[in-house]
Design an enzyme around this catalytic site. Structure first.
Site, PDB file in Angstrom:
ATOM      1  N   SER A 101       0.779  -1.314  -0.001  1.00 27.15           N
ATOM      2  CA  SER A 101       0.062   0.123  -0.231  1.00 27.15           C
ATOM      3  C   SER A 101       0.878   1.125   0.007  1.00 27.15           C
ATOM      4  O   SER A 101       1.917   1.033   0.496  1.00 27.15           O
ATOM      5  CB  SER A 101      -0.636   0.032   1.415  1.00 27.15           C
ATOM      6  OG  SER A 101      -1.415   1.285   1.480  1.00 27.15           O
ATOM      7  N   TYR A 157      -2.226   0.053  10.412  1.00 28.33           N
ATOM      8  CA  TYR A 157      -2.614  -0.724   9.219  1.00 28.33           C
ATOM      9  C   TYR A 157      -1.352  -0.626   8.234  1.00 28.33           C
ATOM     10  O   TYR A 157      -0.589  -1.498   7.787  1.00 28.33           O
ATOM     11  CB  TYR A 157      -3.875  -0.341   8.552  1.00 28.33           C
ATOM     12  CG  TYR A 157      -3.882  -0.658   7.190  1.00 28.33           C
ATOM     13  CD1 TYR A 157      -4.129  -1.796   6.750  1.00 28.33           C
ATOM     14  CD2 TYR A 157      -3.457   0.331   5.988  1.00 28.33           C
ATOM     15  CE1 TYR A 157      -3.965  -2.254   5.099  1.00 28.33           C
ATOM     16  CE2 TYR A 157      -3.567   0.123   4.734  1.00 28.33           C
ATOM     17  CZ  TYR A 157      -4.047  -1.386   4.429  1.00 28.33           C
ATOM     18  OH  TYR A 157      -3.812  -1.565   3.067  1.00 28.33           O
ATOM     19  N   LYS A 167       1.711  -3.221   6.760  1.00 26.43           N
ATOM     20  CA  LYS A 167       2.234  -3.675   5.266  1.00 26.43           C
ATOM     21  C   LYS A 167       3.979  -3.073   5.437  1.00 26.43           C
ATOM     22  O   LYS A 167       4.489  -4.230   4.492  1.00 26.43           O
ATOM     23  CB  LYS A 167       1.467  -2.539   4.478  1.00 26.43           C
ATOM     24  CG  LYS A 167       0.081  -2.667   4.291  1.00 26.43           C
ATOM     25  CD  LYS A 167      -0.181  -4.024   3.431  1.00 26.43           C
ATOM     26  CE  LYS A 167      -1.491  -4.163   3.143  1.00 26.43           C
ATOM     27  NZ  LYS A 167      -1.771  -5.322   2.585  1.00 26.43           N
TER      28      LYS A 167
END
Length: 336
Positions: free
Chosen positions: A124, A148, A152
C-alpha cells in the site's frame, strides 16, 4: 498454471481473479469470508462461464494452507488477504498485527514447506507515510501513520529479509494507491459492510439515496480547491497490474517493488462532480474538519511499473465513476 489467490472473494481479489483467468491462469481462491461474501463466487462463475475453485479457510492455519498448496499444485501465490481499515487498525491494533503480519508469516511458512517460492504481495501507498513531495517514487523514505500501514511496512521488510536469506524466492511487492470502480459487467464491485471507509462507495450510496450527504474532511488544504488530492486507480487496472507482476516473476525471475497508480491526483470535489456526471444524480456534501493523519495530496510516480512490467493504468476517472454507479445501481444492497 494454478495460482493461489488469498482473499480472492474480496473487492480487489474478485477482480484479480477475473484478470488471472483472462490471462490463462487457473486461480484458486482461499478466503475465510470474514469480510467478503460467498455470493461473489456465483458472480465470478457467471462472468467466466467456468467453475470457481475455492478453499474456505484461514491463512493463519499454516498446515491447512500447506495442504491446499500441495493438493492444488500451486505455482505461485497472490496474497491479498488481510484487514484494511485504517480507523479500525487504530482502535484494534492487535487484530491487525495478528491477522496481517501473522497471516503473512503463516502463508510464507506454508509456501516454504510446499516448495512454492513465487509471491505477489498486496502492499500500500500507506508505507510512504506523509511524503515530503509528490509524485511519490519507490525510493522515497518509508514510514507509517497508523497500525494498518505499519503492518504493510513490516511485511515488506520481512519479504526483503526472506529474499536476502533465500535468493531463490521471487517476490513482487505492489504498492497500491486508491482502488475504485467495478467490473464493467456490473456483477462484482465494492460492497463495504456498515459505513464505507472509502470515498467512492460513500459517494455512490449518497447518489443512490441511502445516505443523506458526504462529509468532506477539510477544505483548507494547499490544493486547487482546498480538498484532499488522491491517486484513484480503477480496480480492473489494479487487477491487471497483479497479472503483470506475476508474469514478470515467472518469466524473468527477479524480485521487484513498484507503485500501482495513475500518476495523477484528483481532489474529493473533482470525484464528486465526476460521479454526478456519471450517475445523473446530485451528491450532497458538507465540509467537516480535517481528520488527524490526513495529508493534502498523495499520488504515484508509476513509471517504474511501466518500465519493469509493461503495465500502465488506462481507465480514466469518468470510467471509474460510471462503473461504480453501474455496480451500485444494479446492486443497491451489494451481494445481499
Amino acid at each position: 498454471m494454478n495460482i493461489l489467490l488469498t482473499g480472492g472473494a474480496g473487492y480487489i481479489g474478485s477482480h484479480t481473479y477475473l484478470a488471472l483467468a483472462e490471462a490463462g491462469y487457473t486461480p484458486v481462491i482461499v478466503d475465510n469470508f470474514s469480510n467478503s461474501h460467498r455470493g461473489v463466487l456465483q458472480r465470478l462463475q457467471a462472468i467466466t462461464e467456468r467453475p470457481v475453485l475455492c478453499e474456505e479457510g484461514d491463512v493463519l492455519d499454516t498446515a491447512w494452507v500447506e495442504g491446499v498448496l500441495r493438493k492444488r499444485r500451486i505455482g505461485g501465490v497472490v496474497h491479498l488477504a488481510g484487514d484494511k481499515a485504517v480507523g479500525e487498525s487504530v482502535a484494534k491494533p492487535l487484530k491487525y498485527y495478528r491477522n496481517n503480519i501473522g497471516g503473512a508469516v503463516s502463508l510464507l511458512e506454508a509456501m516454504q514447506a510446499a516448495g512454492c517460492e513465487v509471491m505477489v504481495f498486496s502492499s500500500s501507498a500507506t508505507v510512504y507515510g506523509d511524503p515530503a513531495s509528490v509524485p511519490i517514487a519507490e525510493h522515497f523514505p518509508r514510514s507509517h501513520t497508523n497500525p494498518y500501514g505499519h503492518t504493510k511496512l513490516v511485511i515488506e521488510d520481512m519479504l526483503a529479509a526472506l529474499n536476502t536469506a533465500q535468493p531463490s524466492w521471487k517476490i513482487a511487492v505492489l504498492r497500491y494507491f486508491n482502488p475504485v470502480g467495478a467490473h464493467a459487467s456490473g456483477l462484482i464491485g465494492e460492497d463495504p459492510s456498515g459505513i464505507p471507509n472509502n470515498l467512492m462507495p460513500f459517494i455512490a450510496q449518497v447518489a443512490l439515496g441511502k445516505r443523506a450527504h458526504l462529509q468532506v474532511f477539510g477544505n483548507d488544504y494547499a490544493t486547487p480547491d482546498g480538498t484532499g488530492v488522491r491517486d484513484f486507480i480503477h480496480v480492473s487496472d489494479l487487477a491487471e497490474g497483479h497479472v503483470a507482476g506475476l508474469k514478470a516473476l515467472l518469466e524473468r525471475g527477479e524480485s521487484l517493488t513498484v507503485n500501482l497508480g495513475t500518476g495523477r491526483g484528483h481532489s474529493v470535489l473533482e470525484v464528486v462532480k465526476a460521479f454526478e456526471a456519471a450517475s445523473g444524480r446530485p451528491v450532497a456534501y458538507q465540509f467537516a474538519p480535517r481528520r488527524p493523519g490526513d495529508i493534502a495530496q498523495c499520488y504515484a510516480d508509476p513509471s517504474l511499473a511501466e518500465q519493469l512490467l509493461g503495465w500502465r493504468a488506462s481507465r480514466p476517472l469518468d470510467q471509474m465513476c460510471a462503473d461504480s454507479w453501474r455496480w451500485q445501481s444494479k446492486n443497491p444492497d451489494g451481494y445481499r
